[in-house]
Design an enzyme around this catalytic site. Structure first.
Site, PDB file in Angstrom:
ATOM      1  N   ASP A  69      67.871  45.007  11.508  1.00  0.00           N
ATOM      2  CA  ASP A  69      66.639  44.453  11.622  1.00  0.00           C
ATOM      3  C   ASP A  69      65.621  44.418  10.603  1.00  0.00           C
ATOM      4  O   ASP A  69      64.424  44.436  10.834  1.00  0.00           O
ATOM      5  CB  ASP A  69      65.858  44.631  13.232  1.00  0.00           C
ATOM      6  CG  ASP A  69      65.662  46.229  12.966  1.00  0.00           C
ATOM      7  OD1 ASP A  69      66.163  46.920  12.116  1.00  0.00           O
ATOM      8  OD2 ASP A  69      65.207  46.739  14.100  1.00  0.00           O
TER       9      ASP A  69
ATOM     10  N   HIS B  53      76.633  40.683 -16.315  1.00  0.00           N
ATOM     11  CA  HIS B  53      75.682  40.794 -15.228  1.00  0.00           C
ATOM     12  C   HIS B  53      75.556  42.301 -14.706  1.00  0.00           C
ATOM     13  O   HIS B  53      76.028  42.272 -13.393  1.00  0.00           O
ATOM     14  CB  HIS B  53      75.923  39.831 -14.183  1.00  0.00           C
ATOM     15  CG  HIS B  53      75.497  38.237 -14.495  1.00  0.00           C
ATOM     16  ND1 HIS B  53      75.616  37.224 -13.911  1.00  0.00           N
ATOM     17  CD2 HIS B  53      74.581  37.992 -15.535  1.00  0.00           C
ATOM     18  CE1 HIS B  53      74.944  36.155 -14.465  1.00  0.00           C
ATOM     19  NE2 HIS B  53      74.254  36.644 -15.482  1.00  0.00           N
TER      20      HIS B  53
ATOM     21  N   ASP C 193      67.912  43.937 -19.791  1.00  0.00           N
ATOM     22  CA  ASP C 193      67.663  42.539 -19.510  1.00  0.00           C
ATOM     23  C   ASP C 193      66.941  42.682 -18.108  1.00  0.00           C
ATOM     24  O   ASP C 193      67.175  42.741 -17.139  1.00  0.00           O
ATOM     25  CB  ASP C 193      68.806  41.654 -19.423  1.00  0.00           C
ATOM     26  CG  ASP C 193      68.730  39.913 -19.156  1.00  0.00           C
ATOM     27  OD1 ASP C 193      67.173  39.854 -18.884  1.00  0.00           O
ATOM     28  OD2 ASP C 193      69.320  39.380 -19.244  1.00  0.00           O
TER      29      ASP C 193
ATOM     30  N   ASP D 197      62.098  36.423 -18.690  1.00  0.00           N
ATOM     31  CA  ASP D 197      63.405  36.914 -18.851  1.00  0.00           C
ATOM     32  C   ASP D 197      63.510  37.295 -20.167  1.00  0.00           C
ATOM     33  O   ASP D 197      63.598  36.375 -21.097  1.00  0.00           O
ATOM     34  CB  ASP D 197      64.325  35.552 -18.576  1.00  0.00           C
ATOM     35  CG  ASP D 197      65.794  36.090 -18.418  1.00  0.00           C
ATOM     36  OD1 ASP D 197      66.128  37.120 -18.565  1.00  0.00           O
ATOM     37  OD2 ASP D 197      66.663  35.058 -18.322  1.00  0.00           O
TER      38      ASP D 197
ATOM     39  N   HIS E 231      78.640  33.422 -23.534  1.00  0.00           N
ATOM     40  CA  HIS E 231      77.613  32.713 -22.643  1.00  0.00           C
ATOM     41  C   HIS E 231      76.985  31.570 -23.539  1.00  0.00           C
ATOM     42  O   HIS E 231      77.201  31.396 -24.574  1.00  0.00           O
ATOM     43  CB  HIS E 231      76.840  33.597 -21.981  1.00  0.00           C
ATOM     44  CG  HIS E 231      76.093  34.480 -22.765  1.00  0.00           C
ATOM     45  ND1 HIS E 231      74.969  34.002 -23.524  1.00  0.00           N
ATOM     46  CD2 HIS E 231      76.134  35.945 -23.237  1.00  0.00           C
ATOM     47  CE1 HIS E 231      74.397  35.240 -24.265  1.00  0.00           C
ATOM     48  NE2 HIS E 231      75.196  36.408 -23.950  1.00  0.00           N
TER      49      HIS E 231
ATOM     50  N   HIS F   7      68.620  28.936 -21.239  1.00  0.00           N
ATOM     51  CA  HIS F   7      68.367  28.039 -20.062  1.00  0.00           C
ATOM     52  C   HIS F   7      66.756  28.041 -19.523  1.00  0.00           C
ATOM     53  O   HIS F   7      66.408  28.552 -20.298  1.00  0.00           O
ATOM     54  CB  HIS F   7      68.992  28.872 -18.862  1.00  0.00           C
ATOM     55  CG  HIS F   7      68.716  30.314 -18.752  1.00  0.00           C
ATOM     56  ND1 HIS F   7      67.526  30.434 -18.178  1.00  0.00           N
ATOM     57  CD2 HIS F   7      69.187  31.412 -19.185  1.00  0.00           C
ATOM     58  CE1 HIS F   7      67.272  31.940 -18.260  1.00  0.00           C
ATOM     59  NE2 HIS F   7      68.096  32.441 -18.762  1.00  0.00           N
TER      60      HIS F   7
ATOM     61  N   HIS G 217      66.566  31.196 -13.793  1.00  0.00           N
ATOM     62  CA  HIS G 217      67.405  30.114 -14.304  1.00  0.00           C
ATOM     63  C   HIS G 217      66.760  28.804 -13.635  1.00  0.00           C
ATOM     64  O   HIS G 217      67.388  28.491 -12.605  1.00  0.00           O
ATOM     65  CB  HIS G 217      68.888  30.319 -14.050  1.00  0.00           C
ATOM     66  CG  HIS G 217      69.435  31.476 -14.527  1.00  0.00           C
ATOM     67  ND1 HIS G 217      70.673  32.000 -14.114  1.00  0.00           N
ATOM     68  CD2 HIS G 217      69.200  32.229 -15.327  1.00  0.00           C
ATOM     69  CE1 HIS G 217      71.123  33.158 -15.043  1.00  0.00           C
ATOM     70  NE2 HIS G 217      70.008  33.095 -15.889  1.00  0.00           N
TER      71      HIS G 217
ATOM     72  N   GLU H  76      68.799  33.460 -26.376  1.00  0.00           N
ATOM     73  CA  GLU H  76      69.552  34.696 -25.924  1.00  0.00           C
ATOM     74  C   GLU H  76      70.903  34.833 -26.589  1.00  0.00           C
ATOM     75  O   GLU H  76      71.905  35.091 -25.872  1.00  0.00           O
ATOM     76  CB  GLU H  76      69.436  35.134 -24.254  1.00  0.00           C
ATOM     77  CG  GLU H  76      69.942  33.716 -23.590  1.00  0.00           C
ATOM     78  CD  GLU H  76      69.874  34.246 -22.347  1.00  0.00           C
ATOM     79  OE1 GLU H  76      70.483  35.278 -21.647  1.00  0.00           O
ATOM     80  OE2 GLU H  76      69.410  33.545 -21.274  1.00  0.00           O
TER      81      GLU H  76
ATOM     82  N   TYR I 248      79.319  40.779 -27.975  1.00  0.00           N
ATOM     83  CA  TYR I 248      79.765  42.009 -26.840  1.00  0.00           C
ATOM     84  C   TYR I 248      81.172  42.399 -27.284  1.00  0.00           C
ATOM     85  O   TYR I 248      82.248  41.629 -27.167  1.00  0.00           O
ATOM     86  CB  TYR I 248      79.937  41.163 -25.311  1.00  0.00           C
ATOM     87  CG  TYR I 248      78.670  40.659 -24.850  1.00  0.00           C
ATOM     88  CD1 TYR I 248      77.485  41.381 -24.435  1.00  0.00           C
ATOM     89  CD2 TYR I 248      78.248  39.302 -25.435  1.00  0.00           C
ATOM     90  CE1 TYR I 248      76.333  40.741 -24.133  1.00  0.00           C
ATOM     91  CE2 TYR I 248      77.241  38.643 -25.087  1.00  0.00           C
ATOM     92  CZ  TYR I 248      76.107  39.336 -24.407  1.00  0.00           C
ATOM     93  OH  TYR I 248      74.764  38.888 -24.040  1.00  0.00           O
TER      94      TYR I 248
ATOM     95  N   ARG J 272      72.244  42.194 -26.940  1.00  0.00           N
ATOM     96  CA  ARG J 272      71.734  40.519 -26.612  1.00  0.00           C
ATOM     97  C   ARG J 272      70.280  40.710 -27.023  1.00  0.00           C
ATOM     98  O   ARG J 272      69.573  41.976 -26.703  1.00  0.00           O
ATOM     99  CB  ARG J 272      72.086  40.269 -25.053  1.00  0.00           C
ATOM    100  CG  ARG J 272      71.383  39.097 -24.967  1.00  0.00           C
ATOM    101  CD  ARG J 272      71.715  38.292 -23.385  1.00  0.00           C
ATOM    102  NE  ARG J 272      71.570  39.016 -22.211  1.00  0.00           N
ATOM    103  CZ  ARG J 272      72.295  39.671 -21.773  1.00  0.00           C
ATOM    104  NH1 ARG J 272      73.576  39.793 -22.350  1.00  0.00           N
ATOM    105  NH2 ARG J 272      72.012  40.440 -20.505  1.00  0.00           N
TER     106      ARG J 272
ATOM    107  N   GLU K  62      66.846  38.381 -25.950  1.00  0.00           N
ATOM    108  CA  GLU K  62      66.386  37.280 -25.512  1.00  0.00           C
ATOM    109  C   GLU K  62      64.957  37.236 -25.581  1.00  0.00           C
ATOM    110  O   GLU K  62      64.065  38.260 -25.169  1.00  0.00           O
ATOM    111  CB  GLU K  62      66.914  37.437 -24.016  1.00  0.00           C
ATOM    112  CG  GLU K  62      66.412  36.310 -23.140  1.00  0.00           C
ATOM    113  CD  GLU K  62      67.127  36.510 -21.666  1.00  0.00           C
ATOM    114  OE1 GLU K  62      67.447  37.375 -21.187  1.00  0.00           O
ATOM    115  OE2 GLU K  62      67.118  35.213 -21.066  1.00  0.00           O
TER     116      GLU K  62
HETATM  117  N1  GLY Z   1      68.661  37.741 -16.930  1.00  0.00           N
HETATM  118  C1  GLY Z   1      69.576  36.453 -16.841  1.00  0.00           C
HETATM  119  C2  GLY Z   1      69.622  35.872 -18.026  1.00  0.00           C
HETATM  120  O1  GLY Z   1      69.295  36.042 -18.915  1.00  0.00           O
HETATM  121  O2  GLY Z   1      70.083  34.608 -17.976  1.00  0.00           O
HETATM  122 MN    MN Z   2      68.387  34.554 -19.924  1.00  0.00          MN
HETATM  123 MN    MN Z   3      67.925  37.647 -19.166  1.00  0.00          MN
END
Ligand code: GLY
Ligand code: MN
Ligand code: MN
Length: 428
Positions: free
Chosen positions: A37, A230, A247, A258, A337, A341, A348, A372, A376, A394, A396
C-alpha cells in the site's frame, strides 16, 4: 512558474488543431504502487501537465469542438475531509473554477455521464493511444457512431517541440541546480568510497535547492561500470584511479535537465583518461558549434561519428579508414548511441523527430536538445590496447536553438580538464 494564461493559450492552440464535431480527452496519470500500500512519488502525465499545469491525480481535460462552438471542461477530484486528512489537500471544484480559464469544472465522478451525453453527437474522438485499456473502454463504450479515432498525444507532443520563454526559464532553473550538484560531485568525489555516496551528494543538492525530484535515476558509474549505458545500481566501490561517469539532472516544476560529466575519482586524470576525454570533449564542442536552425540531428550524429572515428584511429584504438570503421560497425561498438534528444517536461521529451510525412524535423529556434557524445571501452574488449580498457566517458550538455545559432544552457558546468582538476583540488 508558468502562468494560467499560457496554459489557456496552449488549450486554444490544441483545439484549433481538432477536427470539427470532435471530442478530445486527456487524463491525469495514475498513482503507481511501489509495494503493497505504498506508492512512488506522484508524477503527472506530461501531456496533461502541458495543457493544464495541474498536478493532481483523478482529473481529466475534455475538449469539445462543434461546427460553431468549442468548450473545454476540467474534471477534478472532490474535496473530502477524511481523504484530505490522510493524503493532503485537494484543489476542489470551486477553487479550480477560479484558477483555470476553462468553460466549466466538474467533479471527476461526473466524467462518465458527460461522455455519455456528448460522444453520441460527435464524429471524431481524440485520446492518447497509450491510454490504459480501462479508460479506452470507457470512451469507446459510447462511441458507436464515431467516424475516426485519433491520437491526441501526437498533437500535443508536436506543440511541445518549441519551448516558450517561461518553459526555457524552468529548464534553466533545473540546470542551475544541477550545476551545483555536479560541482559538488567534483569536489567531494575523493571522499566517497562508494558510488551511492556520490549519488547522495548530488541528490542532496537537488532537494536542498527546491528541485522536486531527479529527472531520471542518477547514473553514478565508476570505472568499467560507465560502459553500461543505463547503469543505475550505483553500489560499487570507487577505485582511486577510476573515472566516474555521472549522468544526473534534476526536475524543477516538471521540467528536466540532463547533464553528464565524467570526472577522475582522485581529482587527476591519468594519461589515457586524458587522451580519451580530450577527444570526447573536442567532439562535443564541435557538434555544439554546429547547432543552429535548419540543421538535422542526423547530420550532427554523422559528424560526431566521423570525428570520434578519426580520433580513435589516431590513438591506435581503431584501425583502418574513418569510412571503414563506421561502415563496418567498429565505431558502433565504442559509440553505440545517438548524439542527443529533445529535452523538456520529459528528459527524453516526447516530441516528434519526423514530420507527418516521415521527413526528419530540422532544428528550429526554441527547441532544446542534448548533445552527448561518448566513448565506451569495456574492460573485456580485447580489440583495444589494454591501457584504454575499462574507460567509459560521456559529456552531455543541454542546448537551446536560437535565431542566431544556439545557446549552451549548461555551459557553466565545468568540463575542461584543468577546470575539473582545479575544482577537485579546491576542496580539502
Ligand atoms: N540521462 C539519459 C540520457 O542522457 O539520455
Ligand atoms: Mn541525455
Ligand atoms: Mn543524460
Amino acid at each position: 512558474m508558468i502562468k494560467e494564461d499560457e496554459y489557456h493559450k496552449r488549450r486554444r492552440k490544441f483545439i484549433q488543431k481538432m477536427k470539427k464535431n470532435s471530442l478530445a480527452l486527456f487524463f491525469s496519470a495514475e498513482p503507481k504502487t511501489r509495494s503493497n500500500d505504498t506508492e512512488y512519488p506522484y508524477r503527472q502525465d506530461s501531456n496533461f501537465y502541458y495543457l493544464s499545469g495541474f498536478n493532481e491525480d483523478k482529473s481529466a481535460l475534455l475538449f469539445i469542438k462543434r461546427e460553431q462552438k468549442t468548450e473545454v471542461f476540467l474534471f477534478v477530484y472532490k474535496k473530502d475531509k477524511t481523504e484530505e486528512l490522510w493524503n493532503g489537500k485537494r484543489l476542489g471544484v470551486e477553487a479550480a473554477k477560479k484558477r483555470f480559464k476553462v468553460d466549466d469544472v466538474f467533479e471527476y465522478k461526473e466524467l462518465t455521464q458527460k461522455l455519455k451525453e456528448y460522444i453520441p453527437s460527435l464524429k471524431h474522438l481524440y485520446y492518447d493511444f497509450l491510454l490504459d485499456y480501462s479508460k479506452v473502454k470507457l470512451l469507446k463504450s459510447h462511441a458507436k457512431d464515431i467516424y475516426s479515432f485519433r491520437n491526441a498525444a501526437k498533437i500535443v507532443e508536436a506543440m511541445r517541440l518549441i519551448k516558450s520563454p517561461a518553459e526555457i526559464a524552468e529548464i534553466k532553473k533545473a540546470i542551475s541546480i544541477t550545476k551545483e550538484a555536479h560541482h559538488r560531485a567534483i569536489q567531494t568525489a575523493k571522499e566517497c568510497s562508494y558510488e551511492y555516496e556520490l549519488q547522495a551528494e548530488i541528490e542532496y543538492v537537488f532537494r536542498k535547492n527546491g528541485a522536486q525530484s531527479d529527472a531520471y535515476t542518477s547514473i553514478v558509474a565508476a570505472g568499467n561500470n560507465a560502459n553500461t549505458l543505463h547503469y543505475i545500481k550505483n553500489d560499487a566501490k570507487i577505485k582511486k584511479d577510476d573515472l566516474i561517469l555521472i549522468d544526473a539532472g534534476c526536475e524543477y516544476n516538471s521540467y528536466a535537465s540532463d547533464i553528464t560529466r565524467t570526472i577522475p575519482a582522485n581529482g587527476v586524470f591519468t594519461k589515457e583518461q586524458r587522451e580519451l576525454y580530450t577527444l570526447v570533449l573536442s567532439v562535443e564542442k564541435e557538434i555544439i558549434s554546429m547547432v543552429r536552425e535548419g540543421v538535422l540531428r542526423s547530420k550532427l550524429q554523422k559528424k560526431a561519428q566521423k570525428l570520434l572515428a578519426k580520433g580513435l584511429i589516431e590513438l591506435g584504438i581503431l584501425k583502418g579508414s574513418v569510412k571503414k570503421v563506421i561502415k563496418k560497425q567498429q565505431l558502433q561498438k565504442l559509440y553505440p548511441h545517438g548524439i542527443g534528444h529533445w529535452l523538456g517536461i520529459d528528459v527524453h521529451d516526447q516530441c516528434p523527430y519526423k514530420d507527418t510525412k516521415g521527413k526528419e524535423i530540422a532544428l528550429c529556434a526554441g527547441m532544446i536538445l542534448t548533445i552527448e557524445p561518448g566513448i565506451y571501452i569495456d574492460k573485456e574488449n580485447k580489440e583495444v590496447p589494454k591501457k584504454y580498457r575499462g574507460i567509459g566517458i560521456r559529456i552531455e550538455d543541454d542546448i537551446l536553438v536560437t535565431k542566431e545559432g544556439c545557446k549552451n544552457l549548461s555551459q557553466e558546468i565545468v568540463k575542461e580538464i584543468d577546470e575539473i582538476e582545479a575544482l577537485a583540488s579546491s576542496h580539502k
